[in-house]
Write a protein that holds these residues in place. Structure first.
Motif, mmCIF file in Angstrom:
data_model
loop_
_atom_site.group_PDB
_atom_site.id
_atom_site.type_symbol
_atom_site.label_atom_id
_atom_site.label_comp_id
_atom_site.label_asym_id
_atom_site.label_seq_id
_atom_site.Cartn_x
_atom_site.Cartn_y
_atom_site.Cartn_z
ATOM 1 N N ARG A 210 0.834 -1.197 0.000
ATOM 2 C CA ARG A 210 0.000 0.000 0.000
ATOM 3 C C ARG A 210 0.872 1.250 0.000
ATOM 4 O O ARG A 210 1.870 1.337 0.713
ATOM 5 C CB ARG A 210 -0.894 0.006 1.225
ATOM 6 C CG ARG A 210 -1.761 1.232 1.288
ATOM 7 C CD ARG A 210 -2.621 1.243 2.499
ATOM 8 N NE ARG A 210 -3.293 2.540 2.535
ATOM 9 C CZ ARG A 210 -4.361 2.790 3.217
ATOM 10 N NH1 ARG A 210 -4.895 1.846 3.957
ATOM 11 N NH2 ARG A 210 -4.893 3.969 3.208
ATOM 12 N N GLU B 150 0.915 5.177 0.905
ATOM 13 C CA GLU B 150 0.251 6.257 1.641
ATOM 14 C C GLU B 150 0.583 7.582 0.977
ATOM 15 O O GLU B 150 1.747 7.895 0.761
ATOM 16 C CB GLU B 150 0.739 6.280 3.091
ATOM 17 C CG GLU B 150 0.286 5.120 3.922
ATOM 18 C CD GLU B 150 -1.130 5.267 4.424
ATOM 19 O OE1 GLU B 150 -1.590 6.416 4.585
ATOM 20 O OE2 GLU B 150 -1.761 4.238 4.642
ATOM 21 N N TYR B 151 -0.435 8.372 0.662
ATOM 22 C CA TYR B 151 -0.256 9.676 0.029
ATOM 23 C C TYR B 151 -0.585 10.795 1.013
ATOM 24 O O TYR B 151 -1.466 10.639 1.857
ATOM 25 C CB TYR B 151 -1.179 9.829 -1.184
ATOM 26 C CG TYR B 151 -0.772 9.005 -2.372
ATOM 27 C CD1 TYR B 151 0.160 9.483 -3.282
ATOM 28 C CD2 TYR B 151 -1.312 7.748 -2.596
ATOM 29 C CE1 TYR B 151 0.540 8.742 -4.376
ATOM 30 C CE2 TYR B 151 -0.934 6.991 -3.686
ATOM 31 C CZ TYR B 151 -0.014 7.498 -4.573
ATOM 32 O OH TYR B 151 0.373 6.754 -5.664
ATOM 33 N N SER B 152 0.124 11.910 0.881
ATOM 34 C CA SER B 152 -0.280 13.136 1.552
ATOM 35 C C SER B 152 -1.301 13.787 0.635
ATOM 36 O O SER B 152 -1.013 14.088 -0.520
ATOM 37 C CB SER B 152 0.910 14.084 1.726
ATOM 38 O OG SER B 152 1.860 13.528 2.571
#
Length: 102
Positions: free
Chosen positions: A17, A19-21
């Motif tokens: 996975r 994770e994006y900001s």
């Protein structure tokens, strides 16, 4: 007690996975009102994400001026809003470039 009840229950955690900001267009354009170009370094320096963490631009808000935005990923609506205003949405690091859909 049966074995299946004695063992701890656990879920699935995806190791792949990403994770994006997440940054919305309205917050981004409020922070850079007069800019014609917003680079990834400027987004990090404004505090919208940790350096090295990928950034995704979402479509909340409106774009009234032509602006060139660099990020790792864009939502489809954000690309449409930026290009309709005459700007460019540039996806970084091998992602599909959404710039200049003319």
């Amino acid at each position: 007690m049966p074995l299946q009840r004695r063992l701890p229950k656990g879920g699935f955690k995806n190791p792949f996975r990403i994770e994006y900001s997440v940054v919305n267009l309205d917050r981004l354009l409020e922070s850079f009102p007069k800019s014609e170009s917003i680079s990834l370094e400027e987004i990090y320096s404004a505090g919208f994400g940790k350096k090295g963490m990928p950034v995704k631009i979402l479509a909340r808000g409106s774009v009234s001026t032509s602006v060139r935005v660099e990020a790792h990923k864009f939502s489809k609506q954000a690309i449409e809003k930026i290009t309709q205003a005459g700007g460019q949405a540039i996806a970084m690091e091998g992602e599909q470039s959404a710039a200049d859909n003319e």
